[in-house]
Motif scaffolding. Structure first.
Motif, PDB file in Angstrom:
ATOM      1  N   LEU A 102       0.938  -1.325  -0.051  1.00 44.88           N
ATOM      2  CA  LEU A 102       0.076  -0.033  -0.080  1.00 44.88           C
ATOM      3  C   LEU A 102       0.842   1.415  -0.054  1.00 44.88           C
ATOM      4  CD1 LEU A 102      -2.907  -1.071   2.572  1.00 44.88           C
ATOM      5  CD2 LEU A 102      -2.845  -0.962  -0.103  1.00 44.88           C
ATOM      6  N   ILE A 103       2.128   1.334   0.209  1.00 44.94           N
ATOM      7  CA  ILE A 103       2.880   2.193   0.530  1.00 44.94           C
ATOM      8  C   ILE A 103       4.042   2.505  -0.773  1.00 44.94           C
ATOM      9  CG2 ILE A 103       4.771   3.783   1.792  1.00 44.94           C
ATOM     10  CD1 ILE A 103       3.302   2.637   4.280  1.00 44.94           C
ATOM     11  N   PRO A 104       3.622   3.263  -1.629  1.00 42.56           N
ATOM     12  CA  PRO A 104       4.603   3.599  -2.780  1.00 42.56           C
ATOM     13  C   PRO A 104       5.940   3.583  -2.530  1.00 42.56           C
ATOM     14  CG  PRO A 104       2.638   4.909  -3.093  1.00 42.56           C
ATOM     15  CD  PRO A 104       2.826   4.448  -1.512  1.00 42.56           C
ATOM     16  N   GLY A 105       6.857   3.195  -3.022  1.00 46.40           N
ATOM     17  CA  GLY A 105       8.512   3.305  -2.738  1.00 46.40           C
ATOM     18  C   GLY A 105       9.011   2.651  -1.529  1.00 46.40           C
ATOM     19  N   LEU A 106       8.288   1.725  -1.365  1.00 50.81           N
ATOM     20  CA  LEU A 106       8.804   1.166  -0.102  1.00 50.81           C
ATOM     21  C   LEU A 106       8.844  -0.303  -0.567  1.00 50.81           C
ATOM     22  CD1 LEU A 106       9.353   1.010   3.064  1.00 50.81           C
ATOM     23  CD2 LEU A 106       7.009   0.234   3.293  1.00 50.81           C
ATOM     24  N   PRO A 107      10.242  -0.813  -0.564  1.00 50.36           N
ATOM     25  CA  PRO A 107      10.699  -1.994  -1.120  1.00 50.36           C
ATOM     26  C   PRO A 107      10.296  -3.307   0.108  1.00 50.36           C
ATOM     27  CG  PRO A 107      12.366  -0.768  -1.234  1.00 50.36           C
ATOM     28  CD  PRO A 107      11.291   0.205  -0.518  1.00 50.36           C
ATOM     29  N   LEU A 108       9.959  -4.526  -0.409  1.00 47.69           N
ATOM     30  CA  LEU A 108       9.605  -5.565   0.437  1.00 47.69           C
ATOM     31  C   LEU A 108      10.814  -5.601   1.594  1.00 47.69           C
ATOM     32  CD1 LEU A 108       7.732  -7.611   1.024  1.00 47.69           C
ATOM     33  CD2 LEU A 108       8.788  -9.213  -0.514  1.00 47.69           C
ATOM     34  N   GLU A 109      12.102  -5.629   1.270  1.00 45.22           N
ATOM     35  CA  GLU A 109      12.921  -5.939   2.068  1.00 45.22           C
ATOM     36  C   GLU A 109      12.847  -4.971   3.311  1.00 45.22           C
ATOM     37  OE1 GLU A 109      13.428  -5.460  -0.880  1.00 45.22           O
ATOM     38  OE2 GLU A 109      14.286  -7.412  -1.486  1.00 45.22           O
ATOM     39  N   ALA A 110      12.660  -3.557   2.800  1.00 47.18           N
ATOM     40  CA  ALA A 110      12.435  -2.486   3.920  1.00 47.18           C
ATOM     41  C   ALA A 110      11.150  -2.577   4.540  1.00 47.18           C
ATOM     42  CB  ALA A 110      12.607  -1.142   3.325  1.00 47.18           C
ATOM     43  N   ALA A 111      10.264  -3.017   3.932  1.00 49.57           N
ATOM     44  CA  ALA A 111       8.848  -3.251   4.477  1.00 49.57           C
ATOM     45  C   ALA A 111       8.899  -4.230   5.716  1.00 49.57           C
ATOM     46  CB  ALA A 111       7.666  -3.448   3.448  1.00 49.57           C
ATOM     47  N   LEU A 157      14.269 -10.883  14.846  1.00 55.22           N
ATOM     48  CA  LEU A 157      13.739 -10.813  13.553  1.00 55.22           C
ATOM     49  C   LEU A 157      14.220  -9.628  12.761  1.00 55.22           C
ATOM     50  CD1 LEU A 157       9.671 -11.627  14.063  1.00 55.22           C
ATOM     51  CD2 LEU A 157      11.560 -12.891  12.481  1.00 55.22           C
ATOM     52  N   TYR A 158      14.301  -8.588  13.591  1.00 54.46           N
ATOM     53  CA  TYR A 158      15.241  -7.406  13.189  1.00 54.46           C
ATOM     54  C   TYR A 158      16.435  -7.734  12.334  1.00 54.46           C
ATOM     55  CZ  TYR A 158      17.662  -2.925  13.269  1.00 54.46           C
ATOM     56  OH  TYR A 158      18.355  -1.780  13.159  1.00 54.46           O
ATOM     57  N   ARG A 159      17.172  -8.443  13.165  1.00 54.06           N
ATOM     58  CA  ARG A 159      18.580  -8.987  12.640  1.00 54.06           C
ATOM     59  C   ARG A 159      18.519  -9.498  11.429  1.00 54.06           C
ATOM     60  NH1 ARG A 159      20.937 -10.608  18.358  1.00 54.06           N
ATOM     61  NH2 ARG A 159      21.282  -8.597  19.250  1.00 54.06           N
ATOM     62  N   VAL A 160      17.574 -10.453  11.265  1.00 50.07           N
ATOM     63  CA  VAL A 160      17.419 -11.279  10.138  1.00 50.07           C
ATOM     64  C   VAL A 160      16.784 -10.451   8.898  1.00 50.07           C
ATOM     65  CG1 VAL A 160      16.024 -13.149   8.942  1.00 50.07           C
ATOM     66  CG2 VAL A 160      16.765 -13.342  11.364  1.00 50.07           C
ATOM     67  N   THR A 161      15.679  -9.674   9.186  1.00 48.83           N
ATOM     68  CA  THR A 161      15.205  -8.921   8.128  1.00 48.83           C
ATOM     69  C   THR A 161      16.394  -7.712   7.512  1.00 48.83           C
ATOM     70  OG1 THR A 161      14.257  -7.343   9.591  1.00 48.83           O
ATOM     71  CG2 THR A 161      13.164  -9.227   8.780  1.00 48.83           C
ATOM     72  N   ALA A 165      18.073  -7.332   4.160  1.00 46.05           N
ATOM     73  CA  ALA A 165      17.865  -6.154   3.231  1.00 46.05           C
ATOM     74  C   ALA A 165      19.260  -5.620   2.628  1.00 46.05           C
ATOM     75  CB  ALA A 165      17.223  -5.035   4.203  1.00 46.05           C
ATOM     76  N   VAL A 166      20.144  -5.923   3.403  1.00 45.48           N
ATOM     77  CA  VAL A 166      21.819  -5.533   3.055  1.00 45.48           C
ATOM     78  C   VAL A 166      22.382  -6.524   2.297  1.00 45.48           C
ATOM     79  CG1 VAL A 166      21.870  -3.789   4.806  1.00 45.48           C
ATOM     80  CG2 VAL A 166      22.905  -6.198   5.203  1.00 45.48           C
ATOM     81  N   GLY A 167      21.756  -7.737   2.044  1.00 37.97           N
ATOM     82  CA  GLY A 167      22.334  -8.723   1.201  1.00 37.97           C
ATOM     83  C   GLY A 167      23.333  -9.652   2.117  1.00 37.97           C
ATOM     84  N   ALA A 168      23.012  -9.705   3.240  1.00 36.84           N
ATOM     85  CA  ALA A 168      24.180 -10.568   4.144  1.00 36.84           C
ATOM     86  C   ALA A 168      23.701 -11.498   4.758  1.00 36.84           C
ATOM     87  CB  ALA A 168      24.698  -9.591   5.175  1.00 36.84           C
ATOM     88  N   ALA A 370      26.608  -3.891  -0.503  1.00 35.49           N
ATOM     89  CA  ALA A 370      27.269  -3.325  -1.791  1.00 35.49           C
ATOM     90  C   ALA A 370      27.699  -1.836  -1.736  1.00 35.49           C
ATOM     91  CB  ALA A 370      26.136  -3.926  -2.896  1.00 35.49           C
ATOM     92  N   GLY A 371      27.306  -1.503  -0.662  1.00 33.57           N
ATOM     93  CA  GLY A 371      27.511   0.058  -0.740  1.00 33.57           C
ATOM     94  C   GLY A 371      26.374   0.840  -1.152  1.00 33.57           C
TER      95      GLY A 371
END
Length: 539
Positions: A102-111, A157-161, A165-168, A370-371
Motif C-alpha cells: 500500500l505504500i509507494p516506494g517502499l521495497p519489500l525488504e525495507a517493509a 527478527l530485526y537482525r534477520v530482516t 535487506a543489506v544482502g548479508a 554493496a555500498g
C-alpha cells in the motif's frame, strides 16, 4: 552532554508533576517532548541507538522482570509465548507485506524491517500504565510477560530482516535457526549469571558490594549473551526473574538498599527515554525533509501503518483466543483457562511501542553490503516513529477509559489478597512463637532465670501485638496505616524475623501466596530489622 543533562532535569520535573497530579508520567513526558520539539530553536538531543540497546534497555528490562512473578510467568507461559513470539512473527510478516502493498516506494525488504521494528510493545510503558490502572493480576502477568519476551523475538527478527535487506543473509531456515539459537543461549546465560550472582550475594556481608553486583548483572548478562551470539534481552529477563524470585532470601540491608537504588535508576532512565521519544520529532522531520513524497503522503502512510499494527493485534488476540480450531492450534489452553472477553480486550489494547522500536529504527544501517544506500531508510524511521507516538498517545491515553468502560479492575483480588495476607501473617506469627520457644525454652524452675523469662515474655508480646496490629490494618488504604533493647534481644528478634520470612517464602513457593502480597509483608519485616540494626549501632 550539556543538552542531555538539561533534558534529564526537565524530564524529572515533568515526572514529579505527573506523580503529584496522579497522571501517567511516560505519556505526559512524550506529550511535553513533542511540544518542545515543535518550538523554534530546540536543540537536537540524540543518544546513539547502540547505547540505548546496551545501556538503557538492560536496566529497564531487569527492573521490570524483577517486579514480575516467576510463578505467574510459568502459569501463563502459553499465553505469554503466544503473544511474545507468535504474534511478533505474524505481526512482522502481516504489517510488512501490507506496507509493501500500500505504500509507494517502499521495497519489500525495507517493509519487513519495518514490520520487525514496530512489532514489540514496550515493557516499561506496559508496567507503568498497568500499575496505574490496577489491572487484574493475571492480566498484568500476561502483559508484563509478553513485553519481556517479545523484545527478544522482535530484535532477532530485526537482525534477520536487516541482513536480508543489506544482502548479508542466507535462507529463511537459517534465520529461524538463528532465532532459536539466540533464545537458548540468551536464556542459559541469564540463568547461569543470575544463579552465580545470587550464590555470591548470599555469602556476602558487604552490602555495598552486593548492591553493586546487582547493578552490574543486567549489563553483564546482556553483553555476555550478545558476545556468544545469544539474545541479550532474554539473558537480562532470565537473570531478573531468577534474582527477583530469590531476592527474599538475600540479606535485609542489601535488599532494602538495592530496592532504592533500582527505583532511582529506573526513574532516571524512564524519564529520559520518554522525553527523548517526544524530542525525536525534530530529527525525523529533518531526515524526511528531502523525501520526494509530500507531507500528506507521509502522514497518510504513518496512519496506515499505525492502524495496521493496532488492528492486527486486536484481531489476532481475539482470533487465537476464541475462534474454534485456530485457538486450539495457536493457543492450546482449556476454555476454563482463557481470559474473559473484557480482559482480552484490555490486553489487545495495551500495545504501546517504546524504546526498543525507536532504538531499532535508529540502528538501521546507512548502506547495504554493496555500498548502496539502505532502501527507504528515512521512510522506515518515520513510520516507526509514527507508530510509537501513535500507540503511546492513542492507546495509552484511552486505556484508562477503556478499563473503566469494560469494568476491568482487580476487584475481588483485593479481598482475596487481604484474606491471604491474614493467613500469611498468622502463619508467620505462629512460626516465630515456635522458634522463640526453641530459643528460650521455659525454665523448669520458675523464677530461677527471671531475666530470660522477662525477655521471652517481652518478645512474645511484641510478636503477638505486631501480628494483631498488622491484621487490623489489612484492607485499609496505605495512607491510613499509620525502645531499643540490648544485643541479645536484637539478635533474637532478627532470628524470629528470619523464621517469619522462611514461612512466608515457603507459602509463596506452594502457590498459596501471591508475590505481591509476599513483597508487601517482607518489606515491613525488612524495615523492622533495619530499624533494629540501626538502633543497636546508635546505642
Amino acid at each position: 552532554m550539556g543538552p542531555l543533562l538539561v533534558v534529564l532535569l526537565c524530564a524529572l520535573t515533568v515526572t514529579a508533576f505527573a506523580r503529584r497530579r496522579n497522571l501517567i508520567a511516560p505519556l505526559l513526558l512524550v506529550v511535553v517532548g513533542l511540544a518542545a520539539s515543535a518550538l523554534p530553536g530546540t536543540i537536537d538531543v540524540e543518544i546513539p541507538p547502540e547505547l540505548l540497546l546496551t545501556v538503557v534497555l538492560p536496566p529497564l528490562l531487569y527492573t521490570a522482570s524483577q517486579d514480575s512473578s516467576l510463578i505467574s510467568f510459568r502459569e501463563n507461559f502459553r499465553a505469554i509465548a503466544q503473544l511474545g513470539v507468535l504474534l511478533v512473527v505474524a505481526g512482522t510478516v502481516a504489517v510488512g507485506f501490507l506496507a509493501y502493498a500500500l505504500i509507494p516506494g517502499l521495497p519489500l525488504e525495507a517493509a519487513l524491517v519495518l514490520g520487525a521494528v514496530v512489532s514489540p510493545p514496550d515493557a516499561v510503558t506496559a508496567a507503568a500504565v498497568g500499575r496505574r490502572l490496577r489491572l487484574p493480576r493475571r492480566v498484568m502477568s500476561v502483559i508484563g510477560g509478553e513485553s519481556l519476551v517479545n523484545d527478544a523475538a522482535a530484535l532477532s527478527l530485526y537482525r534477520v530482516t536487516v541482513a536480508a535487506a543489506v544482502g548479508a543473509t542466507g535462507s529463511l531456515l537459517e534465520g529461524v535457526a538463528l532465532f532459536v539459537e539466540a533464545a537458548v543461549i540468551g536464556t542459559a546465560v541469564g540463568l547461569l549469571l543470575g544463579a552465580a550472582v545470587h550464590f555470591v550475594r548470599m555469602r556476602l556481608v558487604d552490602q555495598e558490594v552486593s548492591t553493586a553486583l546487582s547493578v552490574v548483572l543486567p549489563f553483564g548478562a546482556y553483553l555476555v549473551a550478545e558476545e556468544l551470539h545469544g539474545s541479550g534481552v532474554l539473558a537480562v529477563v532470565a537473570a531478573g526473574l531468577y534474582v527477583g524470585h530469590h531476592s527474599p532470601r538475600v540479606g535485609v540491608a542489601g535488599r532494602l538498599q538495592e530496592q532504592q537504588v533500582w527505583k532511582t535508576v529506573n526513574l532516571l532512565l524512564e524519564s529520559l527515554v520518554f522525553a527523548l521519544i517526544g524530542l525525536y520529532l525534530n530529527q525525523i522531520l529533518r531526515e524526511t525533509a528531502n523525501s520526494t513524497a509530500s507531507a500528506w503522503t507521509l502522514v497518510g502512510s504513518g496512519v496506515l501503518v499505525l492502524a495496521a499494527v493496532i488492528v492486527f493485534r486486536v484481531g489476532w488476540l481475539f482470533a487465537v483466543t476464541y475462534v474454534p480450531g485456530l485457538s486450539t492450534l495457536l493457543a492450546p489452553t482449556r476454555p476454563s483457562q482463557r481470559l474473559p472477553v473484557r480482559q482480552t480486550a484490555v490486553i489487545a489494547w495495551t500495545g504501546m511501542r517504546g524504546v526498543v522500536t525507536m532504538a531499532a529504527a535508529g540502528a538501521i544501517p546507512l548502506t547495504t553490503e554493496a555500498g548502496d544506500p539502505f532502501p527507504a531508510r528515512e521512510l522506515v524511521q518515520f513510520l516507526a516513529f509514527s507508530v510509537t507516538i501513535g500507540t503511546l498517545l492513542l492507546q495509552g491515553l484511552s486505556l484508562p477509559w477503556l478499563t473503566r468502560r469494560l469494568g476491568v479492575h482487580d476487584g475481588g483480588e483485593a479481598e482475596q489478597d487481604a484474606r491471604a495476607e491474614v493467613a500469611a501473617r498468622t502463619l508467620a506469627t505462629r512460626a516465630a512463637l515456635r522458634r522463640l520457644d526453641e530459643l528460650l525454652p521455659a525454665d523448669p524452675v520458675p523464677g530461677r532465670n527471671s531475666e530470660r523469662e522477662r525477655m521471652a515474655a517481652r518478645l512474645r508480646g511484641v510478636i503477638e501485638y505486631q501480628g494483631r496490629a498488622a491484621v487490623r490494618q489489612i484492607g485499609r488504604d496505605p495512607t491510613e496505616r499509620g525502645e531499643s533493647g540490648h544485643r541479645e534481644f536484637v539478635e533474637l528478634r532478627k532470628q524470629l524475623l528470619d523464621t517469619q520470612r522462611a514461612a512466608l517464602i515457603a507459602r509463596r513457593d506452594t502457590g498459596k501466596l501471591a508475590d505481591e502480597v509476599l513483597r508487601r509483608i517482607l518489606h515491613e519485616l525488612d524495615l523492622e530489622e533495619a530499624a533494629l540494626d540501626n538502633s543497636w549501632r546508635n546505642r
